[in-house]
Design an enzyme around this catalytic site. Structure first.
Site, PDB file in Angstrom:
ATOM      1  N   GLY A  18       0.787  -1.184  -0.056  1.00 12.90           N
ATOM      2  CA  GLY A  18       0.070  -0.033   0.230  1.00 12.90           C
ATOM      3  C   GLY A  18       0.864   1.238  -0.094  1.00 12.90           C
ATOM      4  O   GLY A  18       0.206   2.351   0.453  1.00 12.90           O
ATOM      5  N   THR A  19       2.233   1.150  -0.359  1.00 13.90           N
ATOM      6  CA  THR A  19       2.944   2.263  -0.509  1.00 13.90           C
ATOM      7  C   THR A  19       2.319   3.592  -1.643  1.00 13.90           C
ATOM      8  O   THR A  19       2.176   4.461  -1.395  1.00 13.90           O
ATOM      9  CB  THR A  19       4.354   2.207  -0.816  1.00 13.90           C
ATOM     10  OG1 THR A  19       4.653   1.494  -1.954  1.00 13.90           O
ATOM     11  CG2 THR A  19       5.094   1.388   0.438  1.00 13.90           C
ATOM     12  N   LEU A  91      -4.454  -7.015  -7.847  1.00 11.01           N
ATOM     13  CA  LEU A  91      -4.149  -8.050  -8.750  1.00 11.01           C
ATOM     14  C   LEU A  91      -5.466  -8.895  -9.432  1.00 11.01           C
ATOM     15  O   LEU A  91      -4.972  -9.802 -10.208  1.00 11.01           O
ATOM     16  CB  LEU A  91      -3.086  -9.001  -8.030  1.00 11.01           C
ATOM     17  CG  LEU A  91      -1.867  -8.295  -7.311  1.00 11.01           C
ATOM     18  CD1 LEU A  91      -0.971  -9.484  -6.606  1.00 11.01           C
ATOM     19  CD2 LEU A  91      -0.957  -7.601  -8.706  1.00 11.01           C
ATOM     20  N   ASN A 108      -5.440   2.277 -13.899  1.00 10.23           N
ATOM     21  CA  ASN A 108      -4.358   1.357 -12.826  1.00 10.23           C
ATOM     22  C   ASN A 108      -3.141   1.849 -13.282  1.00 10.23           C
ATOM     23  O   ASN A 108      -2.855   2.458 -14.321  1.00 10.23           O
ATOM     24  CB  ASN A 108      -4.531  -0.215 -13.867  1.00 10.23           C
ATOM     25  CG  ASN A 108      -3.704  -1.005 -13.073  1.00 10.23           C
ATOM     26  OD1 ASN A 108      -3.524  -1.036 -11.953  1.00 10.23           O
ATOM     27  ND2 ASN A 108      -2.725  -1.876 -13.791  1.00 10.23           N
ATOM     28  N   HIS A 110       0.882   0.696 -13.917  1.00  8.78           N
ATOM     29  CA  HIS A 110       1.687  -0.666 -14.017  1.00  8.78           C
ATOM     30  C   HIS A 110       3.309  -0.601 -13.992  1.00  8.78           C
ATOM     31  O   HIS A 110       3.496   0.468 -14.688  1.00  8.78           O
ATOM     32  CB  HIS A 110       1.362  -1.453 -15.445  1.00  8.78           C
ATOM     33  CG  HIS A 110       2.134  -3.000 -15.864  1.00  8.78           C
ATOM     34  ND1 HIS A 110       1.663  -3.781 -15.131  1.00  8.78           N
ATOM     35  CD2 HIS A 110       3.054  -3.000 -16.616  1.00  8.78           C
ATOM     36  CE1 HIS A 110       2.469  -4.954 -15.712  1.00  8.78           C
ATOM     37  NE2 HIS A 110       3.262  -4.413 -16.550  1.00  8.78           N
ATOM     38  N   ASP A 151      -4.051  -5.075 -18.154  1.00  8.04           N
ATOM     39  CA  ASP A 151      -3.006  -4.306 -18.810  1.00  8.04           C
ATOM     40  C   ASP A 151      -3.096  -3.709 -20.267  1.00  8.04           C
ATOM     41  O   ASP A 151      -2.254  -3.330 -21.049  1.00  8.04           O
ATOM     42  CB  ASP A 151      -1.757  -4.705 -18.617  1.00  8.04           C
ATOM     43  CG  ASP A 151      -1.241  -4.860 -17.213  1.00  8.04           C
ATOM     44  OD1 ASP A 151      -1.629  -4.361 -16.215  1.00  8.04           O
ATOM     45  OD2 ASP A 151      -0.442  -5.984 -16.978  1.00  8.04           O
ATOM     46  N   GLU A 180       6.608   6.367  -9.587  1.00 11.04           N
ATOM     47  CA  GLU A 180       5.161   6.374  -9.329  1.00 11.04           C
ATOM     48  C   GLU A 180       4.602   7.205  -8.241  1.00 11.04           C
ATOM     49  O   GLU A 180       3.648   7.719  -8.482  1.00 11.04           O
ATOM     50  CB  GLU A 180       4.857   4.539  -8.539  1.00 11.04           C
ATOM     51  CG  GLU A 180       5.104   3.709  -9.650  1.00 11.04           C
ATOM     52  CD  GLU A 180       4.966   2.232  -9.063  1.00 11.04           C
ATOM     53  OE1 GLU A 180       4.776   1.337  -9.918  1.00 11.04           O
ATOM     54  OE2 GLU A 180       5.042   1.897  -7.829  1.00 11.04           O
TER      55      GLU A 180
END
Length: 196
Positions: A18-19, A91, A108, A110, A151, A180
């Protein structure tokens, strides 16, 4: 006197530590544009649940039955009416009901430059290991809309990182995480402000 627009509602799905989720929650805690109203996880041991709780965001745990068969998660989302659903290390493939109800409102992130190194089973360290094994010179992050395939949704944003000959899967993961943390909240903000 200008009328204050209500804050846009963000819901995060996460399966892991959960970072990214924590980073997004913190980013929008000081925003007058949007707020994270809930974090949903399919994994009882996910660190994301505790991170959300500690930051005052409602953590919700669900199982396969509630997600795919009973529509409990879909009904919960209908009640919350999020403006954007964010998958941050989640996931499972989303069921058709959620995809239809929130079409164009699910994104999302990736940890590679899609369409390379995407698809079922390609997540986290598995991606970085494959990138390093194949001797790639660059990798990066992709933020994309979610559809019925892993994806494959429309790409919104990509950021490239260079790979040098001494990089390992672990050092590449560190570079990707930095990208990210820097870009994901800003891209979310641009989406909700309809600038992307």
């Amino acid at each position: 006197m200008p009328t204050l627009q209500p804050k846009k509602k963000l819901v995060i799905f996460a399966s892991g530590s959960g970072t990214n989720a924590e980073n997004i929650i913190k980013y929008f805690q000081h925003s007058n544009k949007a707020e994270v109203v809930a974090l949903l996880s399919n994994k009882r041991t996910a660190g994301a649940l505790k991170r959300a709780h500690d930051l005052g965001v409602k953590p919700l745990l669900f199982d396969k039955e509630a997600f795919y068969n009973s529509h409990d998660v879909l009904n919960l989302l209908k009640d919350m009416q999020p403006d954007l659903i964010i998958l941050a290390g989640f996931l499972w493939l989303l069921p058709p009901g959620i995809l239809q109800q929130f079409s164009g409102k699910i994104i999302n992130i990736h940890p590679a430059l899609l369409p390379s190194y995407g698809g079922k089973g390609m997540y986290g360290s598995k991606v970085h290991e494959a990138v390093i094994e194949n001797g790639e010179k660059e990798s990066g992050i992709t933020i994309h809309y979610v559809n019925e395939n892993y994806d494959e949704g429309k790409i919104i944003f990509q950021s490239v990182v260079q790979i040098d000959k001494n990089d390992t899967a672990e050092s590449l993961a560190h570079k990707i995480h930095e990208q990210e943390y820097e870009h994901f909240p800003k891209v979310i903000q641009q989406i909700i402000e309809e600038k992307l």
